[in-house]
Design a protein around this motif. Structure first.
Motif, PDB file in Angstrom:
ATOM      1  N   PRO A 199      -1.509  -3.917   0.746  1.00 31.17           N
ATOM      2  CA  PRO A 199      -1.826  -4.374   2.208  1.00 31.17           C
ATOM      3  C   PRO A 199      -2.756  -3.623   2.999  1.00 31.17           C
ATOM      4  CG  PRO A 199       0.342  -3.356   2.438  1.00 31.17           C
ATOM      5  CD  PRO A 199      -0.252  -3.144   0.969  1.00 31.17           C
ATOM      6  N   GLN A 200      -3.528  -4.287   3.859  1.00 29.68           N
ATOM      7  CA  GLN A 200      -4.525  -3.429   4.646  1.00 29.68           C
ATOM      8  C   GLN A 200      -3.983  -2.384   5.514  1.00 29.68           C
ATOM      9  OE1 GLN A 200      -6.579  -5.265   7.939  1.00 29.68           O
ATOM     10  NE2 GLN A 200      -5.483  -7.082   7.398  1.00 29.68           N
ATOM     11  N   GLU A 201      -2.559  -2.237   5.805  1.00 29.31           N
ATOM     12  CA  GLU A 201      -1.908  -1.501   6.718  1.00 29.31           C
ATOM     13  C   GLU A 201      -1.624  -0.099   5.882  1.00 29.31           C
ATOM     14  OE1 GLU A 201      -1.066  -5.350   8.175  1.00 29.31           O
ATOM     15  OE2 GLU A 201      -0.709  -4.581   5.980  1.00 29.31           O
ATOM     16  N   GLN A 202      -2.000  -0.169   4.410  1.00 31.02           N
ATOM     17  CA  GLN A 202      -1.969   1.030   3.897  1.00 31.02           C
ATOM     18  C   GLN A 202      -3.310   1.658   3.221  1.00 31.02           C
ATOM     19  OE1 GLN A 202       0.973   0.398   0.487  1.00 31.02           O
ATOM     20  NE2 GLN A 202       2.380  -0.353   1.549  1.00 31.02           N
ATOM     21  N   VAL A 203      -4.213   1.126   4.018  1.00 32.78           N
ATOM     22  CA  VAL A 203      -5.684   1.716   3.445  1.00 32.78           C
ATOM     23  C   VAL A 203      -5.728   3.248   4.119  1.00 32.78           C
ATOM     24  CG1 VAL A 203      -8.035   1.451   3.988  1.00 32.78           C
ATOM     25  CG2 VAL A 203      -6.674  -0.622   3.253  1.00 32.78           C
ATOM     26  N   ASP A 204      -6.111   3.949   3.283  1.00 36.16           N
ATOM     27  CA  ASP A 204      -6.635   5.314   3.710  1.00 36.16           C
ATOM     28  C   ASP A 204      -8.062   5.334   4.430  1.00 36.16           C
ATOM     29  OD1 ASP A 204      -7.315   7.953   4.115  1.00 36.16           O
ATOM     30  OD2 ASP A 204      -6.297   8.484   2.087  1.00 36.16           O
ATOM     31  N   ALA A 205      -8.071   5.548   5.661  1.00 35.93           N
ATOM     32  CA  ALA A 205      -9.506   5.200   6.378  1.00 35.93           C
ATOM     33  C   ALA A 205     -10.381   6.711   5.933  1.00 35.93           C
ATOM     34  CB  ALA A 205      -9.244   5.428   8.094  1.00 35.93           C
ATOM     35  N   LYS A 206      -9.895   7.636   5.022  1.00 33.25           N
ATOM     36  CA  LYS A 206     -10.787   8.753   4.973  1.00 33.25           C
ATOM     37  C   LYS A 206     -11.141   8.565   3.570  1.00 33.25           C
ATOM     38  CE  LYS A 206      -7.050  11.562   5.364  1.00 33.25           C
ATOM     39  NZ  LYS A 206      -6.074  10.664   5.789  1.00 33.25           N
ATOM     40  N   ILE A 207     -10.987   7.640   2.835  1.00 32.77           N
ATOM     41  CA  ILE A 207     -11.703   7.524   1.588  1.00 32.77           C
ATOM     42  C   ILE A 207     -12.856   6.599   1.614  1.00 32.77           C
ATOM     43  CG2 ILE A 207      -9.652   8.314   0.337  1.00 32.77           C
ATOM     44  CD1 ILE A 207      -8.888   5.674  -0.358  1.00 32.77           C
ATOM     45  N   PRO A 208     -13.773   6.548   0.558  1.00 35.41           N
ATOM     46  CA  PRO A 208     -14.810   5.375   0.211  1.00 35.41           C
ATOM     47  C   PRO A 208     -14.193   4.146   0.341  1.00 35.41           C
ATOM     48  CG  PRO A 208     -15.243   7.468  -1.035  1.00 35.41           C
ATOM     49  CD  PRO A 208     -13.913   7.594  -0.646  1.00 35.41           C
ATOM     50  N   ILE A 209     -15.125   3.037   0.941  1.00 39.34           N
ATOM     51  CA  ILE A 209     -14.836   1.708   0.595  1.00 39.34           C
ATOM     52  C   ILE A 209     -15.768   0.920  -0.092  1.00 39.34           C
ATOM     53  CG2 ILE A 209     -14.537  -0.557   2.072  1.00 39.34           C
ATOM     54  CD1 ILE A 209     -13.916   1.184   4.634  1.00 39.34           C
ATOM     55  N   LEU A 210     -15.514   0.272  -0.928  1.00 36.49           N
ATOM     56  CA  LEU A 210     -16.243  -0.491  -1.854  1.00 36.49           C
ATOM     57  C   LEU A 210     -16.359  -1.759  -1.753  1.00 36.49           C
ATOM     58  CD1 LEU A 210     -16.021   1.446  -5.299  1.00 36.49           C
ATOM     59  CD2 LEU A 210     -17.258   1.864  -3.425  1.00 36.49           C
ATOM     60  N   PHE A 211     -16.979  -2.620  -1.094  1.00 38.07           N
ATOM     61  CA  PHE A 211     -16.915  -4.129  -0.514  1.00 38.07           C
ATOM     62  C   PHE A 211     -17.641  -4.770  -1.761  1.00 38.07           C
ATOM     63  CE2 PHE A 211     -17.015  -7.356   2.923  1.00 38.07           C
ATOM     64  CZ  PHE A 211     -16.267  -8.324   2.396  1.00 38.07           C
ATOM     65  N   LYS A 212     -16.918  -5.660  -2.397  1.00 35.47           N
ATOM     66  CA  LYS A 212     -17.556  -6.824  -3.282  1.00 35.47           C
ATOM     67  C   LYS A 212     -16.997  -8.092  -3.120  1.00 35.47           C
ATOM     68  CE  LYS A 212     -18.528  -5.490  -7.345  1.00 35.47           C
ATOM     69  NZ  LYS A 212     -19.760  -5.485  -7.864  1.00 35.47           N
ATOM     70  N   PRO A 213     -17.819  -8.739  -2.077  1.00 36.55           N
ATOM     71  CA  PRO A 213     -17.335  -9.954  -1.625  1.00 36.55           C
ATOM     72  C   PRO A 213     -17.721 -11.168  -2.782  1.00 36.55           C
ATOM     73  CG  PRO A 213     -19.523  -9.278  -0.782  1.00 36.55           C
ATOM     74  CD  PRO A 213     -18.816  -8.153  -1.453  1.00 36.55           C
ATOM     75  N   MET A 214     -18.393 -11.090  -3.617  1.00 30.25           N
ATOM     76  CA  MET A 214     -18.493 -12.174  -4.994  1.00 30.25           C
ATOM     77  C   MET A 214     -17.663 -11.847  -5.925  1.00 30.25           C
ATOM     78  SD  MET A 214     -20.450 -14.115  -3.195  1.00 30.25           S
ATOM     79  CE  MET A 214     -19.659 -13.414  -1.723  1.00 30.25           C
ATOM     80  N   GLY A 215     -16.936 -10.815  -5.680  1.00 33.19           N
ATOM     81  CA  GLY A 215     -16.008 -10.670  -6.800  1.00 33.19           C
ATOM     82  C   GLY A 215     -16.379  -9.416  -7.921  1.00 33.19           C
ATOM     83  N   THR A 216     -15.438  -9.058  -8.776  1.00 35.09           N
ATOM     84  CA  THR A 216     -15.412  -8.303  -9.897  1.00 35.09           C
ATOM     85  C   THR A 216     -14.526  -8.521 -10.881  1.00 35.09           C
ATOM     86  OG1 THR A 216     -15.386  -5.743 -10.621  1.00 35.09           O
ATOM     87  CG2 THR A 216     -13.969  -6.552  -8.630  1.00 35.09           C
ATOM     88  N   PRO A 217     -14.717  -8.268 -12.270  1.00 33.67           N
ATOM     89  CA  PRO A 217     -13.777  -8.321 -13.256  1.00 33.67           C
ATOM     90  C   PRO A 217     -12.391  -7.472 -12.968  1.00 33.67           C
ATOM     91  CG  PRO A 217     -15.654  -7.333 -14.363  1.00 33.67           C
ATOM     92  CD  PRO A 217     -16.091  -7.867 -12.879  1.00 33.67           C
ATOM     93  N   LEU A 218     -12.753  -6.400 -12.531  1.00 26.24           N
ATOM     94  CA  LEU A 218     -11.685  -5.172 -12.371  1.00 26.24           C
ATOM     95  C   LEU A 218     -11.307  -5.028 -11.080  1.00 26.24           C
ATOM     96  CD1 LEU A 218     -13.394  -2.960 -14.946  1.00 26.24           C
ATOM     97  CD2 LEU A 218     -11.306  -4.423 -15.481  1.00 26.24           C
ATOM     98  N   PRO A 219     -10.027  -4.676 -10.799  1.00 24.57           N
ATOM     99  CA  PRO A 219      -8.770  -4.880 -11.756  1.00 24.57           C
ATOM    100  C   PRO A 219      -8.412  -6.443 -12.266  1.00 24.57           C
ATOM    101  CG  PRO A 219      -7.886  -4.249  -9.495  1.00 24.57           C
ATOM    102  CD  PRO A 219      -9.437  -4.365  -9.649  1.00 24.57           C
ATOM    103  N   ASP A 220      -8.458  -7.052 -11.440  1.00 21.80           N
ATOM    104  CA  ASP A 220      -8.281  -8.506 -11.613  1.00 21.80           C
ATOM    105  C   ASP A 220      -9.609  -9.076 -11.554  1.00 21.80           C
ATOM    106  OD1 ASP A 220      -5.419  -7.966 -11.753  1.00 21.80           O
ATOM    107  OD2 ASP A 220      -5.704  -8.029  -9.453  1.00 21.80           O
ATOM    108  N   ALA A 221      -9.556 -10.335 -12.374  1.00 25.72           N
ATOM    109  CA  ALA A 221     -10.915 -11.388 -12.492  1.00 25.72           C
ATOM    110  C   ALA A 221     -10.949 -12.276 -11.381  1.00 25.72           C
ATOM    111  CB  ALA A 221     -10.890 -11.929 -13.623  1.00 25.72           C
ATOM    112  N   ASN A 222     -11.663 -11.767 -10.192  1.00 22.45           N
ATOM    113  CA  ASN A 222     -11.654 -12.613  -8.846  1.00 22.45           C
ATOM    114  C   ASN A 222     -13.364 -13.101  -8.764  1.00 22.45           C
ATOM    115  OD1 ASN A 222      -8.757 -12.889  -7.931  1.00 22.45           O
ATOM    116  ND2 ASN A 222      -8.872 -10.822  -7.811  1.00 22.45           N
ATOM    117  N   PHE A 223     -13.546 -13.945  -8.720  1.00 19.58           N
ATOM    118  CA  PHE A 223     -15.071 -14.295  -8.456  1.00 19.58           C
ATOM    119  C   PHE A 223     -15.189 -15.529  -7.521  1.00 19.58           C
ATOM    120  CE2 PHE A 223     -14.557 -12.958 -13.007  1.00 19.58           C
ATOM    121  CZ  PHE A 223     -15.348 -11.888 -13.055  1.00 19.58           C
TER     122      PHE A 223
END
Length: 287
Positions: free
Chosen positions: A158-182
């Protein structure tokens, strides 16, 4: 482009004040390791790959989401997921030079509208947060999934557990990994953009983080409404002027749009930009 502008962009990138926004043009030199064929990334190449190399009707060739919607209606949603998995998960591709350049200094925040995994590979040896766009789900109003990468595996959090100190990769159109969401078909885009405009496709912590950032659009055409609507909402809250877009031959429509939005057009493509920053003298595909 003047040296002053280049220096302004680079200093902003390295200080994480300017956010890279990656479009299909950043994959111009990524190829199939077995055949050497270019990776399908832009609208036309994706349509041709989806239709066994054959063009579709002109009204469907206009934009990949339209063609994908046609195939979804004919062959089912599973077909699109299998098609995109085959390209971006099951096929081995050489590294794009732009991704190698980014991997050298690893920005704190990157937006990548491509559906491949090269950006994730660049951060595969360090912790990061992956935000993946999703559409047409019923269990929640939110149109994203958040994953934490611990250096070995992804875990949905959940977003409440996000560590603000590490990089953020935003893939709005999806990616096959770790789950196939497109996000692929017209129906996906309609749902995603609707919730994006309503504030439900971007986590709250990212809405705060993105305030007063500027953006460098790399390999990002702005001649189609779907991509423009996604981009304008994702960069909402940007500092004025909002940034720069690489485009050698902008259409009149693109020029007007950029002027209205507050984006300066830079007369070069991704390959020329890499050469300009001292990275593109010997662009080659990685083995």
């Amino acid at each position: 482009m003047s040296t002053e502008v280049i220096n302004e962009i680079l200093s902003g990138l390295y200080e994480n004040r300017v956010v890279p926004y990656l479009g299909p043009g950043v994959l111009f030199d990524a190829g199939n390791k077995l055949t050497g064929a270019p990776m399908p990334a832009d609208s036309d190449s994706l349509i041709l790959a989806m239709n066994n190399g054959k063009p579709m009707a002109p009204k469907l060739m206009y934009e990949f989401p339209r063609a994908a919607m046609n195939q979804e209606l004919k062959r089912g949603r599973v077909f699109l997921t299998q098609f995109l998995n085959k390209i971006y998960k099951d096929t081995e591709w050489t590294r794009a030079a732009l991704h190698d350049w980014l991997a050298e200094w690893r920005p704190d925040y990157i937006i990548d509208i491509n559906r491949d995994t090269q950006l994730q590979q660049s951060y595969s040896d360090e912790e990061h947060t992956l935000i993946c766009g999703v559409a047409r789900i019923t269990e929640t109003q939110f149109r994203y999934r958040i994953y934490h990468f611990d250096g070995q595996d992804y875990f949905e959090i959940p977003q409440e557990q996000v560590d603000a100190k590490i990089p953020i990769l935003f893939k709005p159109m999806g990616t096959p990994l770790p789950d196939a969401n497109f996000i692929a078909s017209d129906a996906d885009y309609v749902d995603y953009i609707t919730e994006l405009m309503g504030g439900f496709a971007i986590p709250g912590f990212l809405k705060e983080y993105r305030k007063d950032k500027q953006y460098l659009l790399l390999g990002m055409p702005l001649n189609r409404d779907s991509e423009r609507m996604v981009m304008s909402d994702i960069i909402y809250g940007a500092k004025e002027p909002k940034g720069w877009v690489l485009n050698k031959n902008p259409t009149a429509k693109e020029s007007r749009y950029c002027a209205r939005l507050g984006l300066e057009i830079i007369d070069m493509d991704v390959k020329e930009f890499l050469a300009c920053v001292g990275y593109g003298n010997e662009l080659k595909r990685s083995a």
